[in-house]
Design a protein around this motif. Structure first.
Motif, PDB file in Angstrom:
ATOM      1  N   PRO A  36      -2.401   2.471  11.093  1.00 39.78           N
ATOM      2  CA  PRO A  36      -2.011   2.129   9.819  1.00 39.78           C
ATOM      3  C   PRO A  36      -1.437   3.311   9.058  1.00 39.78           C
ATOM      4  N   TYR A  37      -1.907   4.544   9.007  1.00 39.99           N
ATOM      5  CA  TYR A  37      -1.610   5.526   8.399  1.00 39.99           C
ATOM      6  C   TYR A  37      -0.280   6.427   9.018  1.00 39.99           C
ATOM      7  N   THR A  38       0.235   5.523   9.842  1.00 43.60           N
ATOM      8  CA  THR A  38       1.615   6.073  10.607  1.00 43.60           C
ATOM      9  C   THR A  38       2.946   5.239  10.271  1.00 43.60           C
ATOM     10  N   PRO A  39       4.061   5.828  10.552  1.00 37.52           N
ATOM     11  CA  PRO A  39       5.280   4.695  10.320  1.00 37.52           C
ATOM     12  C   PRO A  39       5.276   3.613  11.103  1.00 37.52           C
ATOM     13  N   PHE A  92       2.819  -2.250  -8.917  1.00 38.05           N
ATOM     14  CA  PHE A  92       3.862  -0.901  -8.730  1.00 38.05           C
ATOM     15  C   PHE A  92       4.505  -1.037  -7.291  1.00 38.05           C
ATOM     16  N   THR A  93       5.573  -0.529  -7.166  1.00 36.72           N
ATOM     17  CA  THR A  93       6.206  -0.096  -5.977  1.00 36.72           C
ATOM     18  C   THR A  93       6.346   1.382  -5.869  1.00 36.72           C
ATOM     19  N   VAL A  94       6.528   2.088  -4.699  1.00 36.91           N
ATOM     20  CA  VAL A  94       6.543   3.560  -4.437  1.00 36.91           C
ATOM     21  C   VAL A  94       7.850   3.985  -4.397  1.00 36.91           C
ATOM     22  N   PRO A  99      -0.534   3.128  -0.824  1.00 36.44           N
ATOM     23  CA  PRO A  99       0.751   3.505  -0.503  1.00 36.44           C
ATOM     24  C   PRO A  99       1.045   4.432   0.457  1.00 36.44           C
ATOM     25  N   ARG A 100       0.104   5.060   1.238  1.00 37.97           N
ATOM     26  CA  ARG A 100       0.267   5.884   2.439  1.00 37.97           C
ATOM     27  C   ARG A 100       0.305   4.930   3.701  1.00 37.97           C
ATOM     28  N   ARG A 160       4.402  -1.358   5.935  1.00 38.89           N
ATOM     29  CA  ARG A 160       4.180  -0.812   4.658  1.00 38.89           C
ATOM     30  C   ARG A 160       3.223  -1.681   3.950  1.00 38.89           C
ATOM     31  N   GLU A 161       2.192  -1.324   3.305  1.00 37.26           N
ATOM     32  CA  GLU A 161       1.425  -2.200   2.268  1.00 37.26           C
ATOM     33  C   GLU A 161       1.894  -2.149   0.980  1.00 37.26           C
TER      34      GLU A 161
END
Length: 364
Positions: free
Chosen positions: A81-84, A297-299, A267-268, A88-89
């Motif tokens: 999950p912490y990769t492209p 929020f958005t990132v 956001p990661r 995206r969450e």
């Protein structure tokens, strides 16, 4: 000789994979949450070697290959999950958006580090709205005072025990409070930051102590601080940001429970690991510095900054206030079992969510 060696290596791989599942709080077991990427790489190398040298038709060989494959799958489940490769969450902010934004620089400075100019230069270059420093003592407070012309709103708690903390802000801070939630000498900071006349955000800055042989032999104190803050946030509809050095990796069971209970987003996820520790050892790094936020929020961006001489890299995150994006952002839900476990964690340390400051936040 080759088969016994591969068997021993495979058993070791299985042990370090299964131990964290126990949720035991001893530092040695909880520490195995950290190197999941490194363990996954080791599983890949072992699996490749097994496929090359073992006779797959033999039951013993097939068993070793299956065990290594299971370990690789299990470790990957936590880190992918912490990769492209993962969705995206949190959605990307609209380009050229005119909505209020919040740029936060989180920096564990390492108390003995004396390269304050590196951090000051980063602040002057990137102009964050809020700077939060961890491990900052009186010396660091003196050095960073030059920032106060541009960042006049501050919260200061200089300590020489590796848990000092400072916040410098260009934006007005109100209802500021420094608390010692679980342990004496381990502060957290809480405030409301005004993005605009219509938007205020509730912010929590944390740096709980880690489970380690030199500090806390168990992870209970760290876990309790994270979870009690999560419980205080759970029922809030306010814009909220939580950031700091949590002394826990993004993919641990505790951090995952924090996200479930709080309802905050990471956001990661789907973007990258943004490993901030250890700055000096490229092959032993994991994400210890975090920023979580509510669905408001958005990132716009999230970046790991260059070294400032600390053992941590700073983390720079820019959020855009986008309440209309609420239906699109997707977090993870807590089950009844998760809530029960969260209750158990905070009860062990005799801490209540009522002790957590709840600064005013609103979005009109």
């Amino acid at each position: 000789m080759l088969l016994p060696t591969l068997t021993l290596l495979t058993c070791f791989l299985l042990i370090v994979t299964l131990l964290p599942i126990s949720n035991h709080t001893h530092w040695l077991i909880r520490g195995l949450d950290f190197p999941r990427l490194q363990i996954a790489i080791a599983a890949i190398l072992l699996l490749i070697f097994q496929l090359i040298v073992l006779e797959i038709t033999r039951p013993s060989s097939l068993l070793l290959i299956c065990v290594s494959g299971f370990c690789l799958f299990w470790q990957s489940w936590w880190i992918v999950p912490y990769t492209p490769l993962f969705p995206r969450e949190v959605k990307r902010a609209e380009k050229n958006s005119q909505k209020p934004s919040l740029k936060i620089l989180t920096a564990n400075v390492l108390t003995p580090n004396r390269n304050s100019q590196a951090l000051i230069s980063l602040v002057k270059q990137h102009k964050p709205d809020v700077l939060v420093t961890l491990e900052s003592d009186q010396w660091w407070q003196n050095q960073l005072s030059v920032l106060e012309d541009d960042m006049p709103y501050t919260i200061k708690c200089p300590l020489d025990n590796l848990y000092g903390m400072h916040v410098y802000s260009r934006l007005p801070l109100t209802e500021t409070e420094t608390c010692y939630l679980v342990e004496d000498g381990v502060p957290s900071m809480h405030a409301s930051v005004r993005l605009s006349d219509r938007v205020r955000v509730r912010v929590h800055f944390l740096h709980p102590s880690p489970p380690s042989p030199t500090e806390n032999p168990e992870s209970q104190e760290r876990d309790a601080e994270l979870i009690v803050v999560a419980k205080s946030i759970a029922d809030s509809a306010q814009p909220i940001v939580v950031t700091g050095d949590l002394n826990d990796v993004a993919w641990s069971e505790t951090t995952r429970l924090f996200r479930k209970i709080s309802g905050l987003l990471d956001p990661r996820i789907g973007r990258g690991m943004f490993n901030t520790f250890h700055a000096d050892y490229p092959f032993i790094r994991w994400p210890l510095d975090h920023l979580f936020h509510s669905e408001h929020f958005t990132v716009k961006s999230i970046k790991r900054m260059p070294s400032i001489g600390s053992d941590h890299f700073p983390l720079l995150t820019t959020l855009v206030f986008s309440p209309k994006a609420i239906p699109e952002n997707e977090g993870i839900d807590a089950s009844a079992e998760d809530r029960s476990r969260a209750d158990e964690i905070v009860e062990k340390e005799n801490v209540s969510k009522s002790e957590i400051p709840q600064p005013t936040a609103h979005a009109k």
